[in-house]
Write a protein that holds these residues in place. Structure first.
Motif, short mmCIF file in Angstrom:
data_model
loop_
_atom_site.label_atom_id
_atom_site.label_comp_id
_atom_site.label_asym_id
_atom_site.label_seq_id
_atom_site.Cartn_x
_atom_site.Cartn_y
_atom_site.Cartn_z
N CYS A 62 12.53 10.39 -20.47
CA CYS A 62 11.42 11.17 -19.92
C CYS A 62 10.08 10.49 -20.19
CB CYS A 62 11.42 12.59 -20.48
SG CYS A 62 11.28 12.69 -22.28
N VAL A 63 9.93 9.93 -21.37
CA VAL A 63 8.70 9.23 -21.75
C VAL A 63 8.52 7.99 -20.89
CG1 VAL A 63 7.52 8.02 -23.62
CG2 VAL A 63 8.79 10.12 -24.11
N GLU A 64 9.60 7.25 -20.66
CA GLU A 64 9.55 6.00 -19.90
C GLU A 64 9.15 6.22 -18.45
OE1 GLU A 64 13.38 4.19 -20.47
OE2 GLU A 64 13.04 3.95 -22.61
N VAL A 65 9.60 7.30 -17.81
CA VAL A 65 9.31 7.51 -16.39
C VAL A 65 8.00 8.24 -16.14
CG1 VAL A 65 11.73 7.45 -15.71
CG2 VAL A 65 10.64 9.64 -16.17
N CYS A 66 7.41 8.81 -17.17
CA CYS A 66 6.16 9.55 -17.00
C CYS A 66 4.99 8.57 -16.91
CB CYS A 66 5.96 10.52 -18.16
SG CYS A 66 4.48 11.53 -17.99
N GLN A 67 4.49 8.36 -15.69
CA GLN A 67 3.41 7.40 -15.46
C GLN A 67 2.11 7.76 -16.16
OE1 GLN A 67 3.64 4.33 -14.02
NE2 GLN A 67 5.82 4.79 -14.09
N PRO A 68 1.70 9.02 -16.18
CA PRO A 68 0.44 9.33 -16.89
C PRO A 68 0.60 9.44 -18.40
CG PRO A 68 1.24 11.29 -15.78
CD PRO A 68 2.16 10.16 -15.38
N LYS A 69 1.81 9.18 -18.89
CA LYS A 69 2.09 9.23 -20.33
C LYS A 69 1.76 10.61 -20.91
CE LYS A 69 3.49 5.05 -20.30
NZ LYS A 69 4.86 4.93 -19.90
N ALA A 70 2.22 11.64 -20.23
CA ALA A 70 1.96 13.02 -20.64
C ALA A 70 3.01 13.55 -21.61
CB ALA A 70 1.90 13.91 -19.41
N ILE A 71 4.07 12.78 -21.88
CA ILE A 71 5.15 13.25 -22.75
C ILE A 71 5.25 12.35 -23.97
CG2 ILE A 71 7.62 13.72 -22.93
CD1 ILE A 71 7.66 14.02 -19.88
N SER A 72 5.39 13.00 -25.12
CA SER A 72 5.68 12.24 -26.33
C SER A 72 6.85 12.90 -27.05
CB SER A 72 4.46 12.15 -27.24
OG SER A 72 4.10 13.42 -27.71
N VAL A 73 7.69 12.08 -27.64
CA VAL A 73 8.86 12.56 -28.37
C VAL A 73 8.88 11.88 -29.72
CG1 VAL A 73 11.39 12.70 -28.40
CG2 VAL A 73 10.17 12.90 -26.22
N SER A 74 8.95 12.67 -30.78
CA SER A 74 9.03 12.09 -32.11
C SER A 74 10.30 12.57 -32.80
CB SER A 74 7.80 12.44 -32.93
OG SER A 74 7.59 13.83 -32.98
N PRO A 75 10.85 11.73 -33.68
CA PRO A 75 12.11 12.08 -34.32
C PRO A 75 11.98 13.26 -35.27
CG PRO A 75 11.24 10.02 -35.20
CD PRO A 75 10.33 10.44 -34.09
N PRO A 76 13.10 13.90 -35.54
CA PRO A 76 13.07 15.03 -36.47
C PRO A 76 12.70 14.56 -37.87
CG PRO A 76 15.32 14.59 -35.71
CD PRO A 76 14.42 13.64 -35.01
N LYS A 77 12.13 15.46 -38.63
CA LYS A 77 11.73 15.12 -40.01
C LYS A 77 12.74 15.63 -41.00
CE LYS A 77 6.92 14.94 -38.95
NZ LYS A 77 5.59 15.29 -39.23
#
Length: 77
Positions: A62-77
């Motif tokens: 999802c992050v790779e295809v989002c051109q405006p870079k509106a999505i971020s995903v971070s790993p669980p803590k």
């Protein structure tokens, strides 16, 4: 089971018409979904949400295809 932190910046998002909802379509686990902000209008803007974040495997498609870079995903803590 810990879940990934998925943030969608709707100020950057250009959905639905301009991007064809690529983030939703590319997710193999169907983590993301969209909802109209006004159900009485067909042309209503939408909100994209991580409706099933516990399913996220961190593939970042999802992050790779989002051109405006509106999505971020971070790993669980």
């Amino acid at each position: 089971m810990k879940k990934y932190n998925i943030i969608i910046n709707m100020e950057k998002c250009v959905a639905p018409g301009k991007c064809d909802l690529k983030c939703i379509k590319t997710c193999p686990l169907k983590v993301l979904a969209y909802y109209p902000t006004d159900t009485s209008r067909e042309d209503s803007p939408v909100v994209i949400m991580a409706t099933f974040p516990f399913l996220c495997n961190g593939c970042l498609y999802c992050v790779e295809v989002c051109q405006p870079k509106a999505i971020s995903v971070s790993p669980p803590k």
